[in-house]
Design an enzyme around this catalytic site. Structure first.
Site, PDB file in Angstrom:
ATOM      1  N   GLY A  17      47.666  42.981  38.759  1.00 44.11           N
ATOM      2  CA  GLY A  17      47.347  43.822  37.997  1.00 44.11           C
ATOM      3  C   GLY A  17      47.059  43.626  36.198  1.00 44.11           C
ATOM      4  CB  SER A  18      46.705  40.014  35.255  1.00 45.67           C
ATOM      5  OG  SER A  18      45.013  39.533  35.744  1.00 45.67           O
ATOM      6  CG  ASN A  19      41.222  41.792  35.130  1.00 47.26           C
ATOM      7  OD1 ASN A  19      40.235  41.662  34.243  1.00 47.26           O
ATOM      8  ND2 ASN A  19      41.519  40.842  36.426  1.00 47.26           N
ATOM      9  CG  LEU A  98      35.493  53.016  46.567  1.00 45.11           C
ATOM     10  CD1 LEU A  98      35.731  52.263  45.162  1.00 45.11           C
ATOM     11  CD2 LEU A  98      36.744  53.490  46.452  1.00 45.11           C
ATOM     12  CG  ASN A 112      35.075  45.819  40.691  1.00 49.47           C
ATOM     13  OD1 ASN A 112      36.226  46.084  41.025  1.00 49.47           O
ATOM     14  ND2 ASN A 112      34.088  44.814  41.880  1.00 49.47           N
ATOM     15  CG  HIS A 114      32.393  39.996  42.306  1.00 51.72           C
ATOM     16  ND1 HIS A 114      32.805  40.490  42.858  1.00 51.72           N
ATOM     17  CD2 HIS A 114      31.930  39.004  41.894  1.00 51.72           C
ATOM     18  CE1 HIS A 114      32.917  39.237  45.040  1.00 51.72           C
ATOM     19  NE2 HIS A 114      32.242  38.649  43.969  1.00 51.72           N
ATOM     20  CG  ASP A 150      30.905  42.231  45.646  1.00 58.36           C
ATOM     21  OD1 ASP A 150      32.100  43.067  44.777  1.00 58.36           O
ATOM     22  OD2 ASP A 150      31.530  41.299  46.576  1.00 58.36           O
ATOM     23  CB  ALA A 178      36.433  34.409  31.451  1.00 57.74           C
ATOM     24  CD  GLU A 179      38.656  38.023  36.907  1.00 58.51           C
ATOM     25  OE1 GLU A 179      39.190  39.158  37.217  1.00 58.51           O
ATOM     26  OE2 GLU A 179      38.905  36.905  37.713  1.00 58.51           O
TER      27      GLU A 179
HETATM   28  C1  GRF Z   1      40.539  39.569  39.707  1.00 59.68           C
HETATM   29  O1  GRF Z   1      40.172  38.420  40.306  1.00 59.68           O
HETATM   30  C2  GRF Z   1      39.365  40.411  40.130  1.00 59.68           C
HETATM   31  O2  GRF Z   1      37.795  40.042  39.241  1.00 59.68           O
HETATM   32  C3  GRF Z   1      38.949  40.517  41.640  1.00 59.68           C
HETATM   33  O3  GRF Z   1      40.537  40.902  42.343  1.00 59.68           O
HETATM   34  C4  GRF Z   1      41.572  39.845  40.853  1.00 59.68           C
HETATM   35  C5  GRF Z   1      42.331  41.141  40.605  1.00 59.68           C
HETATM   36  O4  GRF Z   1      43.188  40.668  39.770  1.00 59.68           O
HETATM   37  N1  GRF Z   1      38.363  42.062  41.781  1.00 59.68           N
HETATM   38  P1  GRF Z   1      44.544  41.186  38.353  1.00 59.68           P
HETATM   39  O5  GRF Z   1      44.726  42.273  39.608  1.00 59.68           O
HETATM   40  O6  GRF Z   1      44.059  42.178  37.904  1.00 59.68           O
HETATM   41  O7  GRF Z   1      45.491  40.922  38.122  1.00 59.68           O
END
Ligand code: GRF
Length: 221
Positions: A17-19, A98, A112, A114, A150, A178-179
Site C-alpha cells: 500500500g505504498s501507492n 478482474l 491502475n 503499472h 496492462d 517515481a510511482e
Molecule cells: C507497485 O509497484 C505498483 O506499480 C504495482 O504493484 C506495486 C504495489 O506496491 N502495481 P504498493 O502496494 O503500492 O506499495
C-alpha cells in the site's frame, strides 16, 4: 476547490500500500481535488489497510477466497464502491485479475499503476525483465484499465535511468519513488477534469512538460 467538490475515489489494494499512502498523503492537502472514501483489499493482512485506518479512511476486506467465482467477487467489490458513492477506482498493487464485466462496469472510471513504461514490460517481474534486456530507461505508467492486461489509455508516465550496478531491488526502489510522484499527479489531473479519452488514448489538457527535456542514459555529457 471546496472539500464538498472533491472527487470521491475508491482504492483497491492487496498488499504493502505504498501507492495508496501516496494518494492518501495527496488527499490530505487542502487544495487536492480528490478524496479517498473507501479502500478495498482482497487480502485481510494487507499492510495498506493500516495505512488507510491511520488516515481515517474506511476499509473493507473482500477476501476472494470467500467467493466461489471471479464474477461474485467482482460483484461484491462493485457493490461496496457503489454504496460508498465513488466516481473513480484507483488500483494500487491489486494483485488479482478482474472480469470483463467489472472492467466494463467501471469503464473510464478505473485506473491502475503499472511498474514499467507501457507498452514495454506488461505483466509481472517488470524490473527483472528490464534488467535482463539491458534497458537503459525504465519507469511506471498510470493508465485507464481495459480488459486486456496492462492496456488502456495512458494518463501519465515517469522514466528513471537503469544504472550499471542496479539489481532488482535498487531498480524497484527507484521506480517506486517515481510511482509515488506520478500516481497523485495523474489522479489530480483526472479529478480536475483535464483528462479526456479519445479512442485508445487519454488526452491531458494543459499539463505540458519541458519539451526540450530528455533523460539520456548513458549521459551525453
Ligand atoms: C507497485 O509497484 C505498483 O506499480 C504495482 O504493484 C506495486 C504495489 O506496491 N502495481 P504498493 O502496494 O503500492 O506499495
Amino acid at each position: 476547490m471546496s472539500a464538498a467538490r472533491r472527487m470521491p475515489v475508491g482504492v483497491m489494494i492487496s498488499g504493502r500500500g505504498s501507492n495508496l499512502q501516496a494518494l492518501l498523503d495527496a488527499c490530505a492537502r487542502p487544495d487536492y481535488p480528490a478524496r479517498v472514501v473507501l479502500v478495498v483489499s482482497n487480502r485481510p493482512a494487507a499492510q495498506g489497510l493500516a495505512r488507510a485506518a491511520a488516515a481515517g479512511v474506511p476499509t473493507q476486506v473482500i477476501d476472494d477466497r470467500d467467493y466461489a467465482s471471479r464474477e461474485t467477487f467482482d460483484a461484491a467489490v462493485t457493490e461496496a464502491f457503489e454504496a460508498a458513492g465513488i466516481e473513480l477506482i484507483c488500483m494500487a498493487g491489486f494483485l488479482r485479475l478482474l472480469t470483463e464485466g467489472f472492467v466494463e462496469r467501471w469503464r473510464d472510471r478505473l485506473i491502475n499503476i503499472h511498474p514499467a513504461i507501457l507498452p514495454a514490460f506488461k505483466g509481472l517481474d517488470t524490473h527483472a525483465r528490464a534488467l535482463a534486456t539491458g534497458a537503459k530507461l525504465h519507469g511506471c505508467t498510470v493508465h485507464y484499465v481495459r480488459f486486456d492486461m496492462d492496456t488502456g489509455p495512458i494518463v501519465g508516465q515517469a522514466a528513471v535511468p537503469v544504472l550499471p550496478d542496479d539489481d532488482e531491488a535498487r531498480l524497484a526502489a527507484r521506480v517506486l519513488a517515481a510511482e509515488h510522484r506520478l500516481y497523485p499527479r495523474c489522479l489530480q489531473l483526472i479529478a480536475e477534469g483535464r483528462v479526456r479519452i479519445a479512442g485508445d488514448a487519454a488526452i491531458v489538457a494543459g499539463a505540458t512538460p519541458d519539451a526540450a527535456a530528455a533523460l539520456i542514459n548513458p549521459s551525453d555529457s
